[in-house]
Design a protein around this motif. Structure first.
Motif, PDB file in Angstrom:
ATOM      1  N   SER A   1      15.389   0.288   5.551  1.00 47.42           N
ATOM      2  CA  SER A   1      15.952  -0.152   4.307  1.00 47.42           C
ATOM      3  C   SER A   1      14.750  -0.706   3.520  1.00 47.42           C
ATOM      4  CB  SER A   1      17.103  -0.684   4.261  1.00 47.42           C
ATOM      5  OG  SER A   1      17.375  -0.962   3.080  1.00 47.42           O
ATOM      6  N   VAL A   2      14.450  -0.253   2.261  1.00 47.23           N
ATOM      7  CA  VAL A   2      13.562  -1.164   1.697  1.00 47.23           C
ATOM      8  C   VAL A   2      14.136  -2.394   1.301  1.00 47.23           C
ATOM      9  CG1 VAL A   2      11.960  -0.981  -0.632  1.00 47.23           C
ATOM     10  CG2 VAL A   2      12.571   1.220   0.779  1.00 47.23           C
ATOM     11  N   PRO A   3      13.396  -3.636   1.654  1.00 47.85           N
ATOM     12  CA  PRO A   3      14.101  -4.912   1.414  1.00 47.85           C
ATOM     13  C   PRO A   3      14.118  -5.162  -0.071  1.00 47.85           C
ATOM     14  CG  PRO A   3      11.994  -5.043   2.172  1.00 47.85           C
ATOM     15  CD  PRO A   3      12.062  -3.597   2.621  1.00 47.85           C
ATOM     16  N   ALA A   4      12.995  -5.192  -0.655  1.00 47.63           N
ATOM     17  CA  ALA A   4      12.849  -5.480  -2.145  1.00 47.63           C
ATOM     18  C   ALA A   4      11.704  -4.605  -2.828  1.00 47.63           C
ATOM     19  CB  ALA A   4      12.714  -7.013  -2.394  1.00 47.63           C
ATOM     20  N   MET A   5      11.526  -4.590  -4.040  1.00 50.49           N
ATOM     21  CA  MET A   5      10.498  -3.906  -4.672  1.00 50.49           C
ATOM     22  C   MET A   5       9.548  -4.932  -5.098  1.00 50.49           C
ATOM     23  SD  MET A   5      10.604  -0.406  -5.338  1.00 50.49           S
ATOM     24  CE  MET A   5      11.786   0.935  -5.114  1.00 50.49           C
ATOM     25  N   ASN A   6       8.468  -5.151  -4.191  1.00 53.48           N
ATOM     26  CA  ASN A   6       7.433  -6.166  -4.548  1.00 53.48           C
ATOM     27  C   ASN A   6       6.157  -5.424  -5.295  1.00 53.48           C
ATOM     28  OD1 ASN A   6       8.978  -8.205  -2.831  1.00 53.48           O
ATOM     29  ND2 ASN A   6       8.097  -6.860  -1.071  1.00 53.48           N
ATOM     30  N   ILE A   7       5.315  -6.228  -5.633  1.00 51.92           N
ATOM     31  CA  ILE A   7       4.049  -5.646  -6.272  1.00 51.92           C
ATOM     32  C   ILE A   7       2.852  -6.410  -5.278  1.00 51.92           C
ATOM     33  CG2 ILE A   7       2.725  -5.713  -8.095  1.00 51.92           C
ATOM     34  CD1 ILE A   7       4.966  -6.226  -9.716  1.00 51.92           C
ATOM     35  N   ASN A   8       2.134  -5.480  -4.515  1.00 49.82           N
ATOM     36  CA  ASN A   8       1.146  -5.734  -3.674  1.00 49.82           C
ATOM     37  C   ASN A   8       0.159  -4.617  -3.496  1.00 49.82           C
ATOM     38  OD1 ASN A   8      -0.375  -6.700  -1.548  1.00 49.82           O
ATOM     39  ND2 ASN A   8       1.157  -8.078  -0.659  1.00 49.82           N
ATOM     40  N   MET A   9      -0.931  -4.755  -4.206  1.00 51.36           N
ATOM     41  CA  MET A   9      -1.805  -3.684  -4.243  1.00 51.36           C
ATOM     42  C   MET A   9      -2.857  -3.825  -3.065  1.00 51.36           C
ATOM     43  SD  MET A   9      -1.059  -2.096  -6.739  1.00 51.36           S
ATOM     44  CE  MET A   9       0.331  -2.403  -8.010  1.00 51.36           C
ATOM     45  N   ALA A  10      -2.803  -4.883  -2.425  1.00 53.81           N
ATOM     46  CA  ALA A  10      -3.529  -5.071  -0.975  1.00 53.81           C
ATOM     47  C   ALA A  10      -2.834  -3.964   0.082  1.00 53.81           C
ATOM     48  CB  ALA A  10      -3.752  -6.177  -0.623  1.00 53.81           C
ATOM     49  N   VAL A  11      -1.607  -3.802   0.044  1.00 50.46           N
ATOM     50  CA  VAL A  11      -0.998  -3.057   0.839  1.00 50.46           C
ATOM     51  C   VAL A  11      -1.124  -1.800   0.779  1.00 50.46           C
ATOM     52  CG1 VAL A  11       1.555  -2.550   1.715  1.00 50.46           C
ATOM     53  CG2 VAL A  11       0.736  -4.949   1.511  1.00 50.46           C
ATOM     54  N   ILE A  12      -0.867  -1.489  -0.513  1.00 47.71           N
ATOM     55  CA  ILE A  12      -1.209   0.002  -0.940  1.00 47.71           C
ATOM     56  C   ILE A  12      -2.537   0.671  -0.770  1.00 47.71           C
ATOM     57  CG2 ILE A  12      -1.246   1.472  -2.878  1.00 47.71           C
ATOM     58  CD1 ILE A  12       0.827  -0.196  -4.300  1.00 47.71           C
ATOM     59  N   THR A  13      -3.548  -0.327  -0.968  1.00 46.62           N
ATOM     60  CA  THR A  13      -4.754  -0.143  -0.705  1.00 46.62           C
ATOM     61  C   THR A  13      -5.141   0.270   0.782  1.00 46.62           C
ATOM     62  OG1 THR A  13      -5.625  -1.148  -2.593  1.00 46.62           O
ATOM     63  CG2 THR A  13      -7.166  -0.596  -0.668  1.00 46.62           C
ATOM     64  N   ARG A  14      -4.519  -0.662   1.640  1.00 43.14           N
ATOM     65  CA  ARG A  14      -4.739  -0.534   3.202  1.00 43.14           C
ATOM     66  C   ARG A  14      -4.010   0.616   3.640  1.00 43.14           C
ATOM     67  NH1 ARG A  14      -5.719  -5.371   5.912  1.00 43.14           N
ATOM     68  NH2 ARG A  14      -5.424  -3.941   7.859  1.00 43.14           N
ATOM     69  N   VAL A  15      -3.103   0.946   3.126  1.00 40.04           N
ATOM     70  CA  VAL A  15      -2.205   2.086   3.673  1.00 40.04           C
ATOM     71  C   VAL A  15      -2.723   3.339   3.321  1.00 40.04           C
ATOM     72  CG1 VAL A  15      -0.042   3.404   3.102  1.00 40.04           C
ATOM     73  CG2 VAL A  15       0.309   1.372   3.355  1.00 40.04           C
ATOM     74  N   TYR A  16      -3.284   3.266   2.020  1.00 41.33           N
ATOM     75  CA  TYR A  16      -4.398   4.817   1.715  1.00 41.33           C
ATOM     76  C   TYR A  16      -5.253   4.757   2.780  1.00 41.33           C
ATOM     77  CZ  TYR A  16      -2.250   6.438  -2.459  1.00 41.33           C
ATOM     78  OH  TYR A  16      -1.389   7.244  -3.395  1.00 41.33           O
ATOM     79  N   GLN A  17      -6.250   3.614   3.178  1.00 34.63           N
ATOM     80  CA  GLN A  17      -7.168   3.652   3.948  1.00 34.63           C
ATOM     81  C   GLN A  17      -6.706   4.315   5.198  1.00 34.63           C
ATOM     82  OE1 GLN A  17      -8.499  -0.455   3.853  1.00 34.63           O
ATOM     83  NE2 GLN A  17      -9.679  -0.240   1.879  1.00 34.63           N
ATOM     84  N   VAL A  18      -5.635   3.821   5.837  1.00 35.53           N
ATOM     85  CA  VAL A  18      -4.986   4.319   6.985  1.00 35.53           C
ATOM     86  C   VAL A  18      -5.042   5.807   7.007  1.00 35.53           C
ATOM     87  CG1 VAL A  18      -3.286   4.406   8.694  1.00 35.53           C
ATOM     88  CG2 VAL A  18      -4.133   2.074   7.844  1.00 35.53           C
ATOM     89  N   ILE A  19      -4.442   6.199   5.872  1.00 33.41           N
ATOM     90  CA  ILE A  19      -4.293   7.674   5.754  1.00 33.41           C
ATOM     91  C   ILE A  19      -5.359   8.439   5.801  1.00 33.41           C
ATOM     92  CG2 ILE A  19      -3.208   9.685   4.054  1.00 33.41           C
ATOM     93  CD1 ILE A  19      -1.166   7.540   3.037  1.00 33.41           C
ATOM     94  N   ASN A  20      -6.442   8.096   5.203  1.00 32.56           N
ATOM     95  CA  ASN A  20      -7.730   8.540   5.006  1.00 32.56           C
ATOM     96  C   ASN A  20      -8.339   8.824   6.392  1.00 32.56           C
ATOM     97  OD1 ASN A  20      -7.639   9.496   2.307  1.00 32.56           O
ATOM     98  ND2 ASN A  20      -8.834   7.576   1.714  1.00 32.56           N
ATOM     99  N   ALA A  21      -8.332   7.486   7.265  1.00 28.52           N
ATOM    100  CA  ALA A  21      -8.639   7.394   8.483  1.00 28.52           C
ATOM    101  C   ALA A  21      -7.880   8.707   9.528  1.00 28.52           C
ATOM    102  CB  ALA A  21      -8.420   6.174   9.233  1.00 28.52           C
ATOM    103  N   ILE A  22      -6.794   8.738   9.297  1.00 28.58           N
ATOM    104  CA  ILE A  22      -5.951   9.738  10.231  1.00 28.58           C
ATOM    105  C   ILE A  22      -6.431  11.212   9.575  1.00 28.58           C
ATOM    106  CG2 ILE A  22      -3.738  10.826  10.612  1.00 28.58           C
ATOM    107  CD1 ILE A  22      -2.580   8.119  10.055  1.00 28.58           C
ATOM    108  N   LYS A  23      -6.747  11.409   8.374  1.00 23.92           N
ATOM    109  CA  LYS A  23      -7.010  12.624   8.026  1.00 23.92           C
ATOM    110  C   LYS A  23      -8.465  13.056   8.385  1.00 23.92           C
ATOM    111  CE  LYS A  23      -6.558  13.639   3.524  1.00 23.92           C
ATOM    112  NZ  LYS A  23      -6.699  13.273   2.143  1.00 23.92           N
ATOM    113  N   LYS A  24      -9.309  12.061   8.534  1.00 15.08           N
ATOM    114  CA  LYS A  24     -10.680  12.420   9.094  1.00 15.08           C
ATOM    115  C   LYS A  24     -10.736  12.170  10.338  1.00 15.08           C
ATOM    116  CE  LYS A  24     -12.869  10.608   4.554  1.00 15.08           C
ATOM    117  NZ  LYS A  24     -13.475   9.550   4.057  1.00 15.08           N
TER     118      LYS A  24
END
Length: 424
Positions: free
Chosen positions: A81-104
Motif C-alpha cells: 500500500s502507498v502510505p502517503a503522497m509525498n514529494i521527494n525528487m531525490a527518490v524519483i531520480t534515484r529510481v530512474y538511475q536504477v532502472i537505467n542501470a538494469i536496462k544497460k
C-alpha cells in the motif's frame, strides 16, 4: 492457462517473484513520491521489457496491480500500500538511475531490489533549519513578486518560518495532514492579520495571504491535470480530490485567522510589475526554496533555479506585451518544459525533478484565496451583494482555474513534441 506460479519449480518461482517485487517496488516509489502516472507506467513497462514480459498495469491511489504473461501463464501481483503522497525528487531520480542501470545490464535484478529497498528505507533530506530559512526567504520573495515592500518581506518570512516549525512538529506527532494544513494556515494568517491591524508596511494584505501560499499543493494539482490529460482518469481525480481538500483546509484556516484578527481578504487585486531583472532574481529564490523542499538533488539545483528564473521572466515579458497572465503562464510553462527536456538529457534525471520547483511558484494561490474570500462575502451579504464584488470573485476564480490548467499543459507540450529525447 495457469494464473499463478504454484506449478513452477522453486528456483523459477523465486526468480519470477523477485522480478515482480522489483517492478512493483520501483512503480510504488515513483507513485508515492509524486511522479505523474504516465511516468509510473513508462518505468514499469521498461522494466518488464527487460525481462521480456508483456504486462498490464493498473494504478490506484493506494496500490499498483501488475499482470504479466510469463511464458504461457498470466500472473498478477499487488504492490504494498502507498502510505502517503509525498514529494521527494531525490527518490524519483534515484529510481530512474536504477532502472537505467538494469536496462544497460550494469546490475542484476537482485542488486536492483537491494538498491530500491535502500531508497525505500529513506534518503537524506536537506537540514530542517535550512528548509525553515529558505522557506522564509521563498515566501518573502513571493511577496516581493506581488509588489510587497521590505517590511512585508520580513513579516511574511517570519510568519512562514513559524508555520514551517509548526508543521514539522505536528508532522512528528502523526496528525492528520489536512488538520496540519489548517493549523499552519491559521497561525500564519494570525501573524499576518496582526501586521494588517497594526498597519505595518505599505502592502499589509500580503502579510495575511502569502504565508498560506507556501502550503498550496502545487505539485499534486499539476500531476492531477497531467493525469487527466493523459487519460489516467481514476488517479487524476484522486489527486485532484486530495488537492481540493488540502486547499479547503488552508482556505478555512486563513479565513478563520482573518475573522479572528478582524481583517478582510479582498476579492480584487492590483497588478504590480517589477523590473525584469528584479522579477527574475526573486523568482530564482522562489525556485530554490521549493526545490529544497522537494529534495531536488544538488547536481540539478542550478538547472531548477535557472528554469524558474527564465520561466517567470518569460511570463513577465508576456504581461508587458499585454498577452494576459493566463497566456503568460502557458508560454512560461512551455519554455520551462523545453528547458527540462534538455536538462533531463544532460543530467540523466527525470524532468519532474527539474520542472516542479521551477513552475510551482506560478500556481495562482492568491487568486484562489481571493475567490474563496469573495464567495464567503457573497454568502454573507446575500441579495445585498454589490455587483463589483460578484464580478471580482468570478474573475479571480476564472484566473485561478485557467492559470492552474495552463501550467501542466505548457509542461506537456515539449514532452509530446520531443518525447524521444527525454530520459526513458
Amino acid at each position: 492457462m495457469n494464473l499463478d506460479t504454484d506449478s513452477l519449480k522453486s528456483p523459477e518461482k523465486a526468480g519470477i517473484e523477485e522480478k515482480f517485487h522489483l517492478i512493483l517496488l520501483a512503480g510504488r516509489l515513483l507513485l508515492q513520491n509524486s511522479a505523474a502516472t504516465g511516468r509510473v507506467h513508462q518505468a514499469v513497462y521498461q522494466l518488464a521489457d527487460v525481462f521480456g514480459w508483456p504486462v498490464r498495469l493498473f494504478v490506484d491511489y493506494k496500490v499498483l496491480t501488475l499482470t504479466a504473461q510469463v511464458e504461457n501463464r498470466f500472473i498478477s501481483r499487488f504492490s504494498r500500500s502507498v502510505p502517503a503522497m509525498n514529494i521527494n525528487m531525490a527518490v524519483i531520480t534515484r529510481v530512474y538511475q536504477v532502472i537505467n542501470a538494469i536496462k544497460k545490464e550494469k546490475i542484476t535484478p537482485k542488486e536492483a531490489v537491494e538498491e530500491l529497498e535502500k531508497i525505500d528505507a529513506g534518503l537524506p533530506h536537506y537540514h530542517p533549519w535550512l528548509l525553515i530559512l529558505m522557506l522564509g526567504i521563498t515566501s518573502g520573495s513571493l511577496a516581493k513578486l506581488f509588489g510587497a515592500d521590505w517590511l512585508t518581506f520580513f513579516i511574511v518570512g517570519i510568519a512562514t518560518a513559524l508555520g514551517v516549525v509548526l508543521r514539522q512538529q505536528l508532522g512528528k506527532r502523526k496528525l492528520n495532514p489536512f488538520l496540519i494544513s489548517f493549523l499552519a494556515a491559521f497561525v500564519g494568517g494570525c501573524i499576518g492579520g496582526v501586521a494588517v491591524r497594526l498597519g505595518w508596511g505599505s502592502t499589509p494584505e500580503l502579510c495575511l495571504i502569502v504565508p498560506s501560499l507556501m502550503l498550496i499543493p502545487g505539485v499534486h494539482l499539476i500531476n492531477a491535470v497531467l493525469d487527466l490529460l493523459e487519460n489516467h482518469i481514476t488517479i487524476g481525480i484522486a489527486r485532484l480530490g486530495l488537492s481540493c481538500v488540502t486547499l479547503s483546509s488552508i482556505a478555512f484556516g486563513l479565513l478563520l485567522a482573518a475573522s479572528a484578527t478582524e481583517t478582510l481578504i479582498s476579492a480584487s487585486s492590483k497588478s504590480v510589475r517589477l523590473p525584469l531583472a528584479e522579477d527574475m532574481f526573486f523568482a530564482g529564490l522562489v525556485a530554490m526554496g521549493f526545490a529544497l523542499v522537494f529534495n531536488v538533488p544538488q547536481k540539478i539545483l542550478a538547472a531548477c533555479v535557472l528554469c524558474g528564473m527564465l520561466g517567470h521572466g518569460m511570463r513577465e515579458i508576456c504581461l508587458n506585451l499585454d498577452l494576459g497572465i493566463v497566456w503568460g503562464n502557458l508560454i512560461a510553462s512551455t519554455l520551462v518544459g523545453l528547458m527540462t527536456v534538455y536538462f533531463s538529457r544532460r543530467y540523466q534525471a527525470p524532468s519532474a525533478a527539474i520542472a516542479f520547483g521551477a513552475v510551482v511558484g506560478m500556481i495562482p494561490g492568491v487568486f484562489i484565496f481571493r475567490s474563496i474570500s469573495g464567495l464567503t462575502q457573497i454568502l454573507a451579504l446575500g441579495t445585498e451583494t454589490e455587483l463589483s464584488l460578484l464580478i471580482n470573485t468570478v474573475v479571480a476564480a476564472s484566473k485561478a482555474v485557467l492559470m492552474t490548467l495552463a501550467i501542466p499543459v505548457g509542461l506537456a507540450i515539449p514532452r509530446l513534441l520531443f518525447f524521444k529525447f527525454e530520459l526513458k
